[in-house]
Design a protein around this motif. Structure first.
Motif, PDB file in Angstrom:
ATOM      1  N   VAL A  29      35.424  53.426  42.029  1.00 46.59           N
ATOM      2  CA  VAL A  29      35.880  52.346  42.150  1.00 46.59           C
ATOM      3  C   VAL A  29      35.537  51.590  40.629  1.00 46.59           C
ATOM      4  O   VAL A  29      34.287  52.031  39.711  1.00 46.59           O
ATOM      5  CB  VAL A  29      34.555  51.701  42.827  1.00 46.59           C
ATOM      6  CG1 VAL A  29      34.737  49.699  42.885  1.00 46.59           C
ATOM      7  CG2 VAL A  29      34.681  51.845  44.135  1.00 46.59           C
ATOM      8  N   ASP A  30      36.473  51.288  40.179  1.00 46.30           N
ATOM      9  CA  ASP A  30      36.391  50.650  38.356  1.00 46.30           C
ATOM     10  C   ASP A  30      35.422  49.987  38.402  1.00 46.30           C
ATOM     11  O   ASP A  30      35.522  48.487  39.421  1.00 46.30           O
ATOM     12  CB  ASP A  30      37.791  49.933  38.213  1.00 46.30           C
ATOM     13  CG  ASP A  30      38.077  49.472  36.831  1.00 46.30           C
ATOM     14  OD1 ASP A  30      36.637  49.140  35.987  1.00 46.30           O
ATOM     15  OD2 ASP A  30      39.531  49.289  36.396  1.00 46.30           O
ATOM     16  N   PRO A  31      34.480  49.686  37.304  1.00 48.04           N
ATOM     17  CA  PRO A  31      33.141  48.858  37.116  1.00 48.04           C
ATOM     18  C   PRO A  31      33.241  48.039  37.147  1.00 48.04           C
ATOM     19  O   PRO A  31      32.499  47.454  37.250  1.00 48.04           O
ATOM     20  CB  PRO A  31      32.538  50.005  36.094  1.00 48.04           C
ATOM     21  CG  PRO A  31      33.182  51.119  35.452  1.00 48.04           C
ATOM     22  CD  PRO A  31      34.151  51.346  36.487  1.00 48.04           C
ATOM     23  N   ARG A  32      34.852  47.146  36.409  1.00 48.24           N
ATOM     24  CA  ARG A  32      34.952  46.637  36.224  1.00 48.24           C
ATOM     25  C   ARG A  32      35.306  45.019  36.982  1.00 48.24           C
ATOM     26  O   ARG A  32      35.629  43.771  37.719  1.00 48.24           O
ATOM     27  CB  ARG A  32      36.065  46.264  35.334  1.00 48.24           C
ATOM     28  CG  ARG A  32      36.238  46.789  33.525  1.00 48.24           C
ATOM     29  CD  ARG A  32      37.136  47.009  32.797  1.00 48.24           C
ATOM     30  NE  ARG A  32      38.314  47.598  33.109  1.00 48.24           N
ATOM     31  CZ  ARG A  32      39.709  47.779  33.212  1.00 48.24           C
ATOM     32  NH1 ARG A  32      39.640  46.734  32.305  1.00 48.24           N
ATOM     33  NH2 ARG A  32      39.758  48.911  33.764  1.00 48.24           N
ATOM     34  N   HIS A  52      30.066  42.788  45.479  1.00 46.86           N
ATOM     35  CA  HIS A  52      30.460  40.865  44.953  1.00 46.86           C
ATOM     36  C   HIS A  52      31.958  41.589  44.604  1.00 46.86           C
ATOM     37  O   HIS A  52      31.126  42.485  43.356  1.00 46.86           O
ATOM     38  CB  HIS A  52      29.509  40.682  44.559  1.00 46.86           C
ATOM     39  CG  HIS A  52      28.088  40.430  44.724  1.00 46.86           C
ATOM     40  ND1 HIS A  52      28.365  38.872  45.807  1.00 46.86           N
ATOM     41  CD2 HIS A  52      27.235  40.924  45.869  1.00 46.86           C
ATOM     42  CE1 HIS A  52      27.066  39.274  46.326  1.00 46.86           C
ATOM     43  NE2 HIS A  52      26.182  40.637  46.211  1.00 46.86           N
ATOM     44  N   VAL A  53      32.944  41.526  44.697  1.00 44.74           N
ATOM     45  CA  VAL A  53      33.902  42.337  43.868  1.00 44.74           C
ATOM     46  C   VAL A  53      34.632  41.235  42.823  1.00 44.74           C
ATOM     47  O   VAL A  53      33.445  39.484  42.874  1.00 44.74           O
ATOM     48  CB  VAL A  53      35.502  42.569  45.078  1.00 44.74           C
ATOM     49  CG1 VAL A  53      34.134  43.570  45.698  1.00 44.74           C
ATOM     50  CG2 VAL A  53      35.640  41.283  45.538  1.00 44.74           C
ATOM     51  N   THR A  54      35.364  41.397  41.906  1.00 42.51           N
ATOM     52  CA  THR A  54      35.289  40.410  40.518  1.00 42.51           C
ATOM     53  C   THR A  54      37.103  40.642  40.574  1.00 42.51           C
ATOM     54  O   THR A  54      37.700  41.339  41.573  1.00 42.51           O
ATOM     55  CB  THR A  54      35.101  40.708  39.643  1.00 42.51           C
ATOM     56  OG1 THR A  54      35.701  42.118  39.214  1.00 42.51           O
ATOM     57  CG2 THR A  54      33.667  40.765  39.243  1.00 42.51           C
ATOM     58  N   ASP A  55      37.817  39.829  40.441  1.00 41.52           N
ATOM     59  CA  ASP A  55      39.134  40.310  40.538  1.00 41.52           C
ATOM     60  C   ASP A  55      40.046  40.487  38.906  1.00 41.52           C
ATOM     61  O   ASP A  55      40.820  41.273  38.625  1.00 41.52           O
ATOM     62  CB  ASP A  55      39.967  38.902  40.276  1.00 41.52           C
ATOM     63  CG  ASP A  55      39.477  37.687  38.946  1.00 41.52           C
ATOM     64  OD1 ASP A  55      38.776  37.953  38.014  1.00 41.52           O
ATOM     65  OD2 ASP A  55      40.221  36.606  38.793  1.00 41.52           O
ATOM     66  N   ARG A  56      38.838  41.294  38.296  1.00 38.15           N
ATOM     67  CA  ARG A  56      39.254  42.398  37.192  1.00 38.15           C
ATOM     68  C   ARG A  56      39.129  43.798  37.991  1.00 38.15           C
ATOM     69  O   ARG A  56      38.313  44.379  38.661  1.00 38.15           O
ATOM     70  CB  ARG A  56      38.393  42.075  35.865  1.00 38.15           C
ATOM     71  CG  ARG A  56      38.227  40.440  35.628  1.00 38.15           C
ATOM     72  CD  ARG A  56      37.411  40.753  34.084  1.00 38.15           C
ATOM     73  NE  ARG A  56      35.496  41.021  34.727  1.00 38.15           N
ATOM     74  CZ  ARG A  56      34.714  40.308  34.960  1.00 38.15           C
ATOM     75  NH1 ARG A  56      35.129  38.791  36.092  1.00 38.15           N
ATOM     76  NH2 ARG A  56      33.295  40.651  35.651  1.00 38.15           N
ATOM     77  N   ARG A  60      42.401  48.864  43.408  1.00 38.14           N
ATOM     78  CA  ARG A  60      43.242  47.502  45.025  1.00 38.14           C
ATOM     79  C   ARG A  60      42.648  47.856  46.056  1.00 38.14           C
ATOM     80  O   ARG A  60      41.871  48.596  46.280  1.00 38.14           O
ATOM     81  CB  ARG A  60      44.465  48.577  44.951  1.00 38.14           C
ATOM     82  CG  ARG A  60      45.173  48.260  43.567  1.00 38.14           C
ATOM     83  CD  ARG A  60      46.080  47.037  43.454  1.00 38.14           C
ATOM     84  NE  ARG A  60      46.637  46.714  42.599  1.00 38.14           N
ATOM     85  CZ  ARG A  60      46.714  45.823  41.521  1.00 38.14           C
ATOM     86  NH1 ARG A  60      45.345  44.785  42.174  1.00 38.14           N
ATOM     87  NH2 ARG A  60      47.497  45.866  40.188  1.00 38.14           N
ATOM     88  N   TRP A  61      42.017  46.873  46.328  1.00 39.86           N
ATOM     89  CA  TRP A  61      40.892  46.552  47.576  1.00 39.86           C
ATOM     90  C   TRP A  61      41.816  46.534  48.971  1.00 39.86           C
ATOM     91  O   TRP A  61      43.014  45.976  48.589  1.00 39.86           O
ATOM     92  CB  TRP A  61      39.939  45.607  47.474  1.00 39.86           C
ATOM     93  CG  TRP A  61      38.915  45.804  46.982  1.00 39.86           C
ATOM     94  CD1 TRP A  61      38.964  45.028  45.838  1.00 39.86           C
ATOM     95  CD2 TRP A  61      37.814  46.488  46.325  1.00 39.86           C
ATOM     96  NE1 TRP A  61      38.554  44.901  44.605  1.00 39.86           N
ATOM     97  CE2 TRP A  61      37.379  45.851  45.166  1.00 39.86           C
ATOM     98  CE3 TRP A  61      37.004  47.614  47.226  1.00 39.86           C
ATOM     99  CZ2 TRP A  61      36.542  46.745  45.074  1.00 39.86           C
ATOM    100  CZ3 TRP A  61      36.214  47.799  47.087  1.00 39.86           C
ATOM    101  CH2 TRP A  61      35.601  47.385  45.630  1.00 39.86           C
ATOM    102  N   SER A  62      41.415  47.497  50.059  1.00 36.16           N
ATOM    103  CA  SER A  62      42.290  47.589  51.275  1.00 36.16           C
ATOM    104  C   SER A  62      42.026  47.596  52.530  1.00 36.16           C
ATOM    105  O   SER A  62      40.812  48.144  52.111  1.00 36.16           O
ATOM    106  CB  SER A  62      44.025  48.011  51.120  1.00 36.16           C
ATOM    107  OG  SER A  62      43.195  50.320  51.052  1.00 36.16           O
TER     108      SER A  62
END
Length: 123
Positions: A29-32, A52-56, A60-62
């Motif tokens: 998972v991209d750390p950003r 706690h996900v960010t928009d950066r 891609r979450w699915s």
């Protein structure tokens, strides 16, 4: 609450200092894309990982997830209670004794705000 019918995923978090890498089912998972994470476990139950996900980031979450929406608490009442408890004389004395007190316009106000921030953080 019974979550026995919930799908299980393998989550691996490797933390080093102030950085962490997250893998879900072997996929990096991209750390950003992760602003924070929390791991909890009740004895006898599977661990739960809250991301706690960010928009950066490029991740891609699915899929399906349990989603909780929380309101950020209004800081006004807590700030008002904190300020009501401040002794004005003690604040002025502490601000005037600060080594970083300058001579420029508004320096005393800046010193007082810095002092209040330190007191609020327990410094």
């Amino acid at each position: 609450m019974d979550h026995n019918d919930s799908p299980r995923h393998h989550v691996r978090i490797t933390a080093r200092g102030d950085k962490a890498t997250v893998e879900i089912d072997g996929e990096w998972v991209d750390p950003r894309a992760v602003g924070a994470y929390t791991i909890t476990q009740i004895a006898g139950e599977p661990a739960q990982v809250l991301l706690h996900v960010t928009d950066r980031g490029s991740t891609r979450w699915s899929g399906m997830a349990r989603v909780s929406v929380a309101d950020v608490p209004d800081p006004g009442p807590a700030a008002a209670a904190f300020l009501d408890a401040i002794d004005a004389e003690a604040l002025e004395r502490a601000a005037l004794a600060r080594p970083d007190l300058g001579t420029a316009p508004h320096s005393l106000t800046q010193a007082m705000l810095t002092q209040l921030g330190e007191w609020a953080r327990g410094v």
